[in-house]
Scaffold this active site. Sequence first.
Site, PDB file in Angstrom:
ATOM      1  N   ASP A  98      45.189  45.811 -72.783  1.00 21.26           N
ATOM      2  CA  ASP A  98      45.857  45.207 -73.936  1.00 21.26           C
ATOM      3  C   ASP A  98      45.752  43.686 -73.888  1.00 21.26           C
ATOM      4  O   ASP A  98      45.563  43.037 -74.925  1.00 21.26           O
ATOM      5  CB  ASP A  98      47.328  45.622 -73.972  1.00 21.26           C
ATOM      6  N   GLY A 108      37.619  48.292 -65.399  1.00 20.93           N
ATOM      7  CA  GLY A 108      38.416  47.746 -64.307  1.00 20.93           C
ATOM      8  C   GLY A 108      37.812  46.481 -63.743  1.00 20.93           C
ATOM      9  O   GLY A 108      37.495  45.542 -64.474  1.00 20.93           O
ATOM     10  N   ARG A 112      45.348  58.402 -74.110  1.00 18.70           N
ATOM     11  CA  ARG A 112      46.323  58.945 -73.164  1.00 18.70           C
ATOM     12  C   ARG A 112      46.415  60.448 -73.418  1.00 18.70           C
ATOM     13  O   ARG A 112      47.201  60.895 -74.261  1.00 18.70           O
ATOM     14  CB  ARG A 112      47.696  58.281 -73.348  1.00 18.70           C
ATOM     15  N   ASN A 129      42.147  53.436 -75.974  1.00 20.28           N
ATOM     16  CA  ASN A 129      43.359  53.543 -75.155  1.00 20.28           C
ATOM     17  C   ASN A 129      43.868  54.981 -75.101  1.00 20.28           C
ATOM     18  O   ASN A 129      45.039  55.262 -75.328  1.00 20.28           O
ATOM     19  CB  ASN A 129      44.442  52.612 -75.725  1.00 20.28           C
TER      20      ASN A 129
END
Length: 342
Positions: free
Chosen positions: A268, A238, A177, A175
């Site tokens: 998540d 995706g 960022r 995850n």
Amino acid sequence: MSEAVRKDARMHGIVCFGEALIDFLARSGEDADAPRTFTQYAGGAPANVAVAVARLGGRSEFVGMFGEDMFGDFLIDSLARHGVGTHHARRTAEAKTALAFVALDGQGERSFSFYRPPAADLLFRPEHFDAACFANAAIFHACSNSLTEEAIAQTTLHGMTQAREHGALVSIDLNLRPSLWSPQVDPLPRLWSALEQADLVKLARNELDYLAADVGAEEAVYARLWAASARLIVVTDGSAPLHWRSRDRRGSLPAFVVRAIDTTAAGDAFVGGLLYQLAAREVTPANFDALLHDEATLADVLRFAAACGALTVTQHGAFAAMPTLAEVKTLFDGAHALGRSA
């Protein structure tokens, strides 16, 4: 959908560690001159995972630091309302709760503007862990957002180590960022340190590419993780098929077909569904390999997780978008009828 998903997971707790924050979702005005508004939603990747587990009927605990402010109150209330325990969480007046402002494009894809650091979640330290949270954990889950500063990174690694010593399965969703990291800090050493602690690793396709650029090739990423603790690596992309690998097997599964309006917490929700399934099936470090060698069961587990992620993108928000077990079953049944992924 397998009968196994109907098993009660409440006796097998999933502990999610890290950040909880406020997502302010941008909404355009009705005309060009109207001001843009922002709607408050509870979020934060590990907190989202905890809610995803609880919404499905599992037992989850969120462990982290909350600010002593209105947003900290809102997050704790929101977690409790969705059935997540916060018995092992802490609060501080030394920093405020983190904020994230989120804009969506026409396909529901996000862009973020974070107000962190400083933030309360970064102030959790090893001494703040309650030993009881490890004693009652079947799975301990974390992500890279609690690696962005040295002190919280060491705390995260401490939590992962303690969980393993107490017999829990250790999970990480990278995850990543990049905007949360200081330009002066290379994330890779900390990322690898955490990835190498995990039995279960979930990566997005772009994250696998990022790690591959560091070690020279995609296969080198897998080799490094197999040389450490990893036993299952799942790569999502995706709406494209997901890919999975164990140490001696690999496979892929197609995505569910849905109309996406907000992809904020899709990963998540996927992780929450996956961890719920593992807990419901009473998976432990000792029997994890047996599940991985049963490809039909593993496929069932991953399809369930994919359904959770797919349903989440059809709703706005993070906590608010997590599906129930009944909603997952409905998607499975509908996909079977249409001959799509199920």
